[in-house]
Design an enzyme around this catalytic site. Structure first.
Site, PDB file in Angstrom:
ATOM      1  N   HIS A 194       0.938  -1.140  -0.165  1.00 48.93           N
ATOM      2  CA  HIS A 194      -0.180   0.055   0.071  1.00 48.93           C
ATOM      3  C   HIS A 194       0.921   1.385   0.073  1.00 48.93           C
ATOM      4  CE1 HIS A 194      -3.408  -2.550   1.284  1.00 48.93           C
ATOM      5  NE2 HIS A 194      -2.639  -3.015   2.408  1.00 48.93           N
TER       6      HIS A 194
HETATM    7  C1  BDR Z   1      -3.155   0.796   5.344  1.00 44.07           C
HETATM    8  O1  BDR Z   1      -3.097   0.344   6.676  1.00 44.07           O
HETATM    9  C2  BDR Z   1      -2.188  -0.272   7.191  1.00 44.07           C
HETATM   10  O2  BDR Z   1      -2.211  -1.178   7.866  1.00 44.07           O
HETATM   11  C3  BDR Z   1      -0.960   0.103   6.181  1.00 44.07           C
HETATM   12  O3  BDR Z   1       0.438   0.440   6.830  1.00 44.07           O
HETATM   13  C4  BDR Z   1      -1.473   0.731   5.040  1.00 44.07           C
HETATM   14  O4  BDR Z   1      -1.302   2.172   5.301  1.00 44.07           O
HETATM   15  C5  BDR Z   1      -3.786  -0.049   4.536  1.00 44.07           C
HETATM   16  O5  BDR Z   1      -5.121  -0.096   4.663  1.00 44.07           O
END
Ligand code: BDR
Ligand code: CA
Length: 307
Positions: A235
């Site tokens: 992500h």
């Molecule tokens: C987001 O939530 C976190 O767990 C990850 O770092 C990312 O920023 C994804 O939903």
């Protein structure tokens, strides 16, 4: 000249990779930590571990310990209790900068005209900064954020974790008038890491690459436990790459708002993708496609260049 970036994050496995990509592909001006994947004391320590491992001369500032109006909630099911499950974590030898995150971010934005804010955790620090100094929205070159989705969520059926964790903060950011670039789940789930790619990272051989591979081993196993497949979406690096490698992305201008009251939909981003009718005026550049192979090469280039 590389782009100056301030990184607001909640490390977090993919947050640490975002630090590494920004350190290599941008001018990383400062890092602020926020409560999110793990409690604030852990996300600060984890950010310090990232700068320490990569031998970066970048200050780390502590930000908000809880969301604007809600209780702090964390994501141990994906990131472990420490926020960085997997590798044996080194002793933290760096110290956080004593200037609070919001003050430090405002000062950094004041000091230059071209600063990008990359925000990859709950948006509490960013909303506090925009509330204290609304002109920040204009001062920044833009805010590239990881959060939300136009399709399914991850923490709930409707909501993505970062927006769900502090929906009031997210709404302030989407209404701020800043040049917003959104990497939602529909985008970040196109940039995937599997075991084969992890071996490519490990084979780079350096300390940062080996640490990253161990983080990714844990991350992919967590995804396998939670979602049944040993493939994890990277992500947070997407939001750095959107600034440093914009040619890897396709996008649309859309209006995005945040559901804060819904019984089933708290933290859902309502993305107006209507092609007919009367869509709301766009406030966000919605990233829709990423060149997955190109993004992985950019990640490999960064991890290979660090110590
Ligand atoms: C987001 O939530 C976190 O767990 C990850 O770092 C990312 O920023 C994804 O939903
Ligand atoms: Ca994050």
């Amino acid at each position: 000249m590389s782009v100056p970036i301030w990184l607001d994050c909640d490390p977090g496995h993919d947050d640490v990779l975002a630090v590494f990509v920004a350190a290599h592909a941008a001018e990383l001006v400062g890092i602020s930590a926020v409560s999110g994947n793990a409690p604030l004391h852990r996300t600060v320590a984890n950010a310090l571990i990232a700068v320490q491992l990569a031998e970066l001369d970048v200050p780390v500032h502590a930000g908000a310990a809880k969301p604007l109006t809600r209780e702090a909630r964390h994501a141990a099911h994906i990131h472990g209790e420490s926020g960085l499950g997997g590798p044996v974590l080194p002793e933290v030898t760096r110290r956080a900068d004593p200037t609070p995150a919001v003050r430090a971010l405002l000062d950094a934005a004041e000091a230059r005209d071209d600063l990008w804010l990359v925000a990859v955790g709950p948006l509490t620090n960013v909303a506090l900064a925009l509330t204290l100094e609304p002109a920040l929205a204009e001062r920044l070159a833009g805010i590239s954020l990881m959060g939300g989705a136009w399709g399914p969520g991850n923490i709930t059926a409707a909501a993505e974790f970062n927006v769900w964790a502090d929906p009031e903060a997210a709404q302030i950011v989407f209404e701020s008038g800043a040049n917003l670039v959104m990497a939602g789940l529909d985008l970040t789930h196109q940039f995937l890491i599997d075991r084969e790619r992890i071996e490519r990272v490990r084979a780079l051989g350096g300390r940062v690459a080996r640490f990253s591979a161990e983080l990714l081993d844990f991350f992919v196993e967590a995804y396998e436990r939670s979602y049944g497949e040993a493939i994890g979406p990277l992500h947070d690096p997407c939001s750095v790459l959107a600034v440093t490698h914009p040619q890897l992305f396709a996008s649309e201008r859309r209006h995005v708002a945040v559901e804060r009251r819904g019984e089933l939909t708290r933290g859902m981003t309502v993305v107006d993708r209507r092609s007919g009718g009367m869509p709301e005026a766009p406030n966000t550049t919605l990233l829709t496609r990423i060149d997955d192979a190109g993004a992985f090469e950019a990640l490999v280039a960064a991890l290979g260049a660090l110590p």
